[in-house]
Design an enzyme around this catalytic site. Structure first.
Site, short mmCIF file in Angstrom:
data_model
loop_
_atom_site.label_atom_id
_atom_site.label_comp_id
_atom_site.label_asym_id
_atom_site.label_seq_id
_atom_site.Cartn_x
_atom_site.Cartn_y
_atom_site.Cartn_z
N GLU A 56 -21.74 9.70 -18.97
CA GLU A 56 -22.09 9.95 -17.58
C GLU A 56 -21.65 8.74 -16.74
OE1 GLU A 56 -23.18 12.85 -16.92
OE2 GLU A 56 -23.89 13.41 -18.95
N GLU A 83 -12.37 20.92 -14.52
CA GLU A 83 -13.93 21.09 -14.13
C GLU A 83 -14.40 22.54 -13.79
OE1 GLU A 83 -15.94 18.99 -14.72
OE2 GLU A 83 -15.26 17.10 -14.46
N VAL A 104 -5.67 13.39 -15.58
CA VAL A 104 -5.14 12.25 -16.38
C VAL A 104 -4.03 12.75 -17.43
CG1 VAL A 104 -5.89 10.81 -18.19
CG2 VAL A 104 -7.63 11.31 -16.64
N ASP A 159 -22.72 12.04 -30.70
CA ASP A 159 -22.57 10.73 -30.35
C ASP A 159 -21.56 10.09 -31.43
OD1 ASP A 159 -24.06 11.22 -28.16
OD2 ASP A 159 -25.43 9.40 -28.56
N1 ARG Z 1 -23.93 15.94 -19.69
C1 ARG Z 1 -23.53 16.16 -21.22
C2 ARG Z 1 -24.43 17.41 -21.57
O1 ARG Z 1 -25.53 17.32 -21.10
C3 ARG Z 1 -23.46 15.02 -22.07
C4 ARG Z 1 -22.61 15.23 -23.10
C5 ARG Z 1 -22.68 13.93 -23.88
N2 ARG Z 1 -22.38 14.22 -25.10
C6 ARG Z 1 -23.07 13.54 -25.98
N3 ARG Z 1 -22.71 13.29 -27.64
N4 ARG Z 1 -23.87 12.70 -25.85
O2 ARG Z 1 -24.17 18.05 -22.24
ZN ZN Z 2 -20.16 15.79 -18.66
CA CA Z 3 -5.10 15.63 -19.01
#
Ligand code: ARG
Ligand code: ZN
Ligand code: CA
Length: 320
Positions: A206, A219, A231, A270
């Protein structure tokens, strides 16, 4: 229901009531491109980004300990300096594009009035959970008011409905809601954080959005192979990766190396997201320089009025 990032949902929600957002983003995009073309490094950011964490809890278990908050700051300091242990998991073919943002974060030691502070606020609430609607960001709607969003990175930690792990406001949005929101059970390392989102990477992801990074795949609401994150060193990919993919994992025509799924701006677990790229770092530095120039600065001294010319130039050059 597949998990989706709240940041994109929040973006399209804000575009509707805050027309400046698109304009500010376009201005920032122009500067980001110009800055890259000139090969400029961009501002490296302040020496340290002061963070305030607003904990909102109904159940006592959601009133996260100071230690858990500190663990999240530690994760940010590792991931945004490339000192995370698991960076060694980057496949050799991608190693030369690993970027180091060189950013440091610390819980704020003074509040906006200059008084000593812990950088953590806590409020007991009655709301079971919040939506992606910013109600957690104002006392009047059951949340906590931000600290000056130009100078502090505000992070709200609360329950979120709909399977959202967190969401950020992109640069250029309304100042009074600037910052990031993180689900209580996806905040920090250990403690009440629940696997597979228990390594603090939701906040890393985030804060990436907060510094103007898009998801790797772009997006678009419906994925395509041509949508881009603006990018160059992240290969185009179809859409989000989930769980723990193994290298190589190709989509679109990005064989043989495949998706950069181990990047913080994908949706993997994660323990599988471990890196930013050089191109992403340049984009974040541009966002800091052009859109968030006051982060980490002392409060403006009213007597310290810049020369009119310098002032005019700076104001024009800065998207809100
Ligand atoms: N905003 C994304 C969601 O809600 C975050 C994804 C983050 N991924 C993670 N492995 N923490 O899914
Ligand atoms: Zn995101
Ligand atoms: Ca790219």
């Amino acid at each position: 229901m597949p998990r989706s990032c709240g940041s994109v949902q929040n973006y399209f929600r804000q575009v509707d009531f805050y027309p400046d957002l698109r304009r500010n983003q376009a201005v920032l995009e122009g500067m980001t491109i110009a800055s890259a073309r000139q090969g400029r490094q961009g501002r490296q950011g302040p020496a340290e980004i002061p963070v305030v964490v607003h904990v909102l809890y109904r159940a006592e278990t959601d009133n996260l300990s100071d230690e858990q908050v500190a663990s999240q700051i530690e994760v940010l300091n590792e991931d945004f300096a490339g000192t995370n242990d698991d960076i060694k998991n980057v496949p050799p073919i991608f190693v030369d594009r690993v970027g180091n943002p060189g950013l440091r974060f610390a819980l704020a030691t003074t509040d906006p009035s200059g008084a000593p502070a812990t950088g953590i606020t806590r409020r007991k609430i009655t709301t079971p959970s919040f939506g992606v609607d910013d109600r957690m960001k104002a006392e009047s709607t059951g949340g906590t008011d931000p600290w000056d969003t130009a100078r502090y990175l505000n992070i709200w930690v609360c329950r979120l409905s709909g399977g959202v792990l967190g969401y950020a406001q992109f640069p250029g949005g309304p100042p009074e809601t600037d910052g990031v929101v993180i689900l209580s059970s996806a905040f920090g390392r250990g403690g009440t954080a629940a696997a597979p989102f228990d390594l603090g990477r939701t906040t890393t992801h985030e804060v990436g959005h907060y510094l103007n990074l898009s998801h790797i795949w772009g997006e678009a609401r419906v994925p395509t192979c041509t949508d881009t994150d603006s990018v160059d060193d992240t290969p185009n990919q179809w859409g989000p990766n989930f769980g723990k993919p193994t290298f190589p994992s190709a989509s679109c025509d990005n064989t043989p190396d495949g998706d950069l799924f181990m990047n913080y701006m994908d949706y993997v677990d994660d323990d599988t997201m471990v890196m930013f790229t050089d191109g992403q770092v340049a984009r974040m530095h541009a966002a800091l320089e052009f859109s968030r120039p006051d982060l980490g600065l002392a409060p403006a001294d009213p007597d310290d009025v810049p020369a009119p010319r310098a002032r005019r130039k700076r104001t024009a050059a800065r998207p809100q």
